[in-house]
Design a protein around this motif. Structure first.
Motif, PDB file in Angstrom:
ATOM      1  N   ALA A 121       0.816  -1.220   0.000  1.00 25.09           N
ATOM      2  CA  ALA A 121       0.000   0.000   0.000  1.00 25.09           C
ATOM      3  C   ALA A 121       0.848   1.267   0.000  1.00 25.09           C
ATOM      4  N   GLU A 122       2.153   1.128   0.260  1.00 27.91           N
ATOM      5  CA  GLU A 122       3.049   2.284   0.227  1.00 27.91           C
ATOM      6  C   GLU A 122       3.339   2.734  -1.201  1.00 27.91           C
ATOM      7  N   LYS A 123       3.121   1.843  -2.166  1.00 29.65           N
ATOM      8  CA  LYS A 123       3.419   2.164  -3.567  1.00 29.65           C
ATOM      9  C   LYS A 123       2.366   3.116  -4.132  1.00 29.65           C
ATOM     10  N   PRO A 124       2.750   3.943  -5.104  1.00 29.38           N
ATOM     11  CA  PRO A 124       1.751   4.761  -5.796  1.00 29.38           C
ATOM     12  C   PRO A 124       0.722   3.861  -6.486  1.00 29.38           C
ATOM     13  N   PHE A 125      -0.529   4.260  -6.478  1.00 28.77           N
ATOM     14  CA  PHE A 125      -1.632   3.574  -7.147  1.00 28.77           C
ATOM     15  C   PHE A 125      -2.039   2.263  -6.470  1.00 28.77           C
ATOM     16  N   TYR A 126      -1.422   1.909  -5.342  1.00 30.30           N
ATOM     17  CA  TYR A 126      -1.834   0.728  -4.590  1.00 30.30           C
ATOM     18  C   TYR A 126      -2.458   1.166  -3.265  1.00 30.30           C
ATOM     19  N   GLY A 127      -3.415   0.383  -2.792  1.00 36.03           N
ATOM     20  CA  GLY A 127      -4.051   0.707  -1.522  1.00 36.03           C
ATOM     21  C   GLY A 127      -5.495   0.264  -1.516  1.00 36.03           C
ATOM     22  N   PRO A 128      -6.229   0.579  -0.448  1.00 32.40           N
ATOM     23  CA  PRO A 128      -7.641   0.194  -0.380  1.00 32.40           C
ATOM     24  C   PRO A 128      -8.498   1.066  -1.288  1.00 32.40           C
ATOM     25  N   ASN A 129      -9.569   0.491  -1.784  1.00 26.83           N
ATOM     26  CA  ASN A 129     -10.513   1.255  -2.596  1.00 26.83           C
ATOM     27  C   ASN A 129     -11.429   2.090  -1.699  1.00 26.83           C
ATOM     28  N   VAL A 130     -12.110   3.027  -2.310  1.00 30.00           N
ATOM     29  CA  VAL A 130     -13.142   3.812  -1.627  1.00 30.00           C
ATOM     30  C   VAL A 130     -14.482   3.194  -2.013  1.00 30.00           C
ATOM     31  N   TRP A 131     -15.215   2.679  -1.017  1.00 36.09           N
ATOM     32  CA  TRP A 131     -16.471   1.997  -1.309  1.00 36.09           C
ATOM     33  C   TRP A 131     -17.655   2.726  -0.675  1.00 36.09           C
ATOM     34  N   PRO A 132     -18.787   2.798  -1.382  1.00 34.73           N
ATOM     35  CA  PRO A 132     -20.003   3.312  -0.741  1.00 34.73           C
ATOM     36  C   PRO A 132     -20.413   2.392   0.409  1.00 34.73           C
ATOM     37  N   ALA A 133     -21.065   2.932   1.391  1.00 32.64           N
ATOM     38  CA  ALA A 133     -21.547   2.114   2.512  1.00 32.64           C
ATOM     39  C   ALA A 133     -22.485   1.032   1.984  1.00 32.64           C
ATOM     40  N   PRO A 134     -22.364  -0.202   2.493  1.00 33.85           N
ATOM     41  CA  PRO A 134     -23.218  -1.303   2.003  1.00 33.85           C
ATOM     42  C   PRO A 134     -24.698  -0.987   2.080  1.00 33.85           C
ATOM     43  N   GLY A 135     -25.086  -0.252   3.120  1.00 39.82           N
ATOM     44  CA  GLY A 135     -26.496   0.094   3.253  1.00 39.82           C
ATOM     45  C   GLY A 135     -26.972   1.088   2.210  1.00 39.82           C
ATOM     46  N   LEU A 136     -26.032   1.847   1.651  1.00 42.50           N
ATOM     47  CA  LEU A 136     -26.378   2.850   0.641  1.00 42.50           C
ATOM     48  C   LEU A 136     -26.609   2.193  -0.714  1.00 42.50           C
ATOM     49  N   LEU A 137     -25.726   1.266  -1.077  1.00 45.46           N
ATOM     50  CA  LEU A 137     -25.829   0.563  -2.360  1.00 45.46           C
ATOM     51  C   LEU A 137     -25.562  -0.927  -2.131  1.00 45.46           C
ATOM     52  N   PRO A 138     -26.541  -1.670  -1.659  1.00 51.60           N
ATOM     53  CA  PRO A 138     -26.339  -3.100  -1.385  1.00 51.60           C
ATOM     54  C   PRO A 138     -25.869  -3.849  -2.636  1.00 51.60           C
ATOM     55  N   GLY A 139     -24.833  -4.674  -2.480  1.00 52.56           N
ATOM     56  CA  GLY A 139     -24.341  -5.488  -3.577  1.00 52.56           C
ATOM     57  C   GLY A 139     -23.431  -4.785  -4.561  1.00 52.56           C
ATOM     58  N   TRP A 140     -23.255  -3.480  -4.377  1.00 50.77           N
ATOM     59  CA  TRP A 140     -22.490  -2.695  -5.359  1.00 50.77           C
ATOM     60  C   TRP A 140     -21.018  -3.094  -5.377  1.00 50.77           C
ATOM     61  N   ARG A 141     -20.420  -3.179  -4.199  1.00 47.89           N
ATOM     62  CA  ARG A 141     -19.000  -3.531  -4.134  1.00 47.89           C
ATOM     63  C   ARG A 141     -18.752  -4.915  -4.728  1.00 47.89           C
ATOM     64  N   GLU A 142     -19.609  -5.873  -4.388  1.00 44.56           N
ATOM     65  CA  GLU A 142     -19.420  -7.237  -4.881  1.00 44.56           C
ATOM     66  C   GLU A 142     -19.484  -7.290  -6.402  1.00 44.56           C
ATOM     67  N   THR A 143     -20.418  -6.546  -6.987  1.00 49.83           N
ATOM     68  CA  THR A 143     -20.542  -6.512  -8.451  1.00 49.83           C
ATOM     69  C   THR A 143     -19.295  -5.932  -9.094  1.00 49.83           C
ATOM     70  N   MET A 144     -18.804  -4.819  -8.548  1.00 53.81           N
ATOM     71  CA  MET A 144     -17.650  -4.156  -9.144  1.00 53.81           C
ATOM     72  C   MET A 144     -16.358  -4.952  -8.954  1.00 53.81           C
ATOM     73  N   GLU A 145     -16.219  -5.610  -7.812  1.00 55.68           N
ATOM     74  CA  GLU A 145     -15.029  -6.445  -7.607  1.00 55.68           C
ATOM     75  C   GLU A 145     -15.026  -7.635  -8.568  1.00 55.68           C
TER      76      GLU A 145
END
Length: 265
Positions: A121-145
């Motif tokens: 995660a110290e490298k440029p362009f590596y690290g955690p993604n920014v995800w909407p809260a599950p309650g806001l968009l259920p299933g959204w993260r799973e679909t995009m991953e």
């Protein structure tokens, strides 16, 4: 080069692109078609790539859900220093010489997920993604991953054909520092209702070339993408690329042009 327009001010010609069937057992035919496309323009279609049309429809539906959120919610997900998250309308200016405003599009960046406690995660362009809260968009993260994983597999399949077209070993791009451990970015894009008017410097997305290895572009059925096969031509000739249901439109990036000693465009 490519841009996104919504009218015919600068482009009236319809582009004819080669179609690469990833499932074709005749690899030599696929290599020949791809090589011709890469020498000619660097644009081609990819079909029968393994990502189902039903799932693509789900990805587009989930994308619309996110962009349909109130702006206040989307701004909570603003792009960070690792280039993950939401980018508002007019945030980017791809062709500053000709644009009077930024691009009339909003976007969302998703990359390879790396935990913030991981040394990577110290490298440029590596690290955690920014995800909407599950309650806001259920299933959204799973679909995009899932889409990120499947699109990366399509990229690897296309890269094998590119390798053969360059007279390299078929697994040349599978090395760890290439597509083995890639900086692979999924980007959702939503074009606003503003009609492109080049005479006034207004564009959905200004003229540009991509900077990476290859781009896979999934489109809806609205004709908007334009390409210029010879950026040095005077005047430049811009052509519309018709959407092809279930296909990816592929274009080569600056990196591959450089790596091929500018043989591939």
């Amino acid at each position: 080069m490519e841009n996104q327009s919504k009218n015919g001010v600068e482009a009236t010609k319809i582009s004819v692109l080669n179609c690469i069937d990833v499932s074709n057992p005749d690899i030599h035919q696929s290599v020949s078609l791809l090589k011709q496309a890469c020498l000619d323009s660097g644009f081609f279609y990819v079909i029968n790539h393994g990502v189902s049309e039903e799932f693509m429809d789900e990805v587009f539906a989930q994308s619309r859900r996110m962009f349909g959120l109130p702006l206040s919610e989307k701004m909570k997900l603003l792009r960070n220093e690792k280039h993950r998250g939401y980018t508002p309308v007019l945030d980017e200016v791809l062709d500053p010489e000709n644009q009077v405003h930024g691009d009339y599009k909003e976007g969302y960046y998703i990359g390879v997920e790396v935990d913030e406690d991981d040394a990577e995660a110290e490298k440029p362009f590596y690290g955690p993604n920014v995800w909407p809260a599950p309650g806001l968009l259920p299933g959204w993260r799973e679909t995009m991953e899932k889409f990120h994983r499947e699109a990366l597999e399509v990229s690897r399949a296309v890269a094998k054909i590119i390798a053969l077209a360059l007279d390299l070993e078929i697994d040349f791009f599978d090395k760890a520092k290439m597509l083995g451990e890639p900086i692979a970015t999924l980007r959702l894009l939503h074009y606003e209702g503003e009609i492109s008017d080049p005479s006034k410097g207004i564009y959905g997305a200004g003229a540009h070339s991509d900077y990476g290895l290859i781009t896979l572009l999934a489109t809806d059925d609205v004709v908007g993408l334009q390409i210029c096969k010879d950026k040095d031509a005077k005047p430049q000739i811009w052509e519309y690329v018709p959407p092809l249901k279930g296909a990816f439109i592929v274009n080569l990036g600056d990196m591959l042009e450089r790596w091929s000693n500018c043989i591939f465009k």
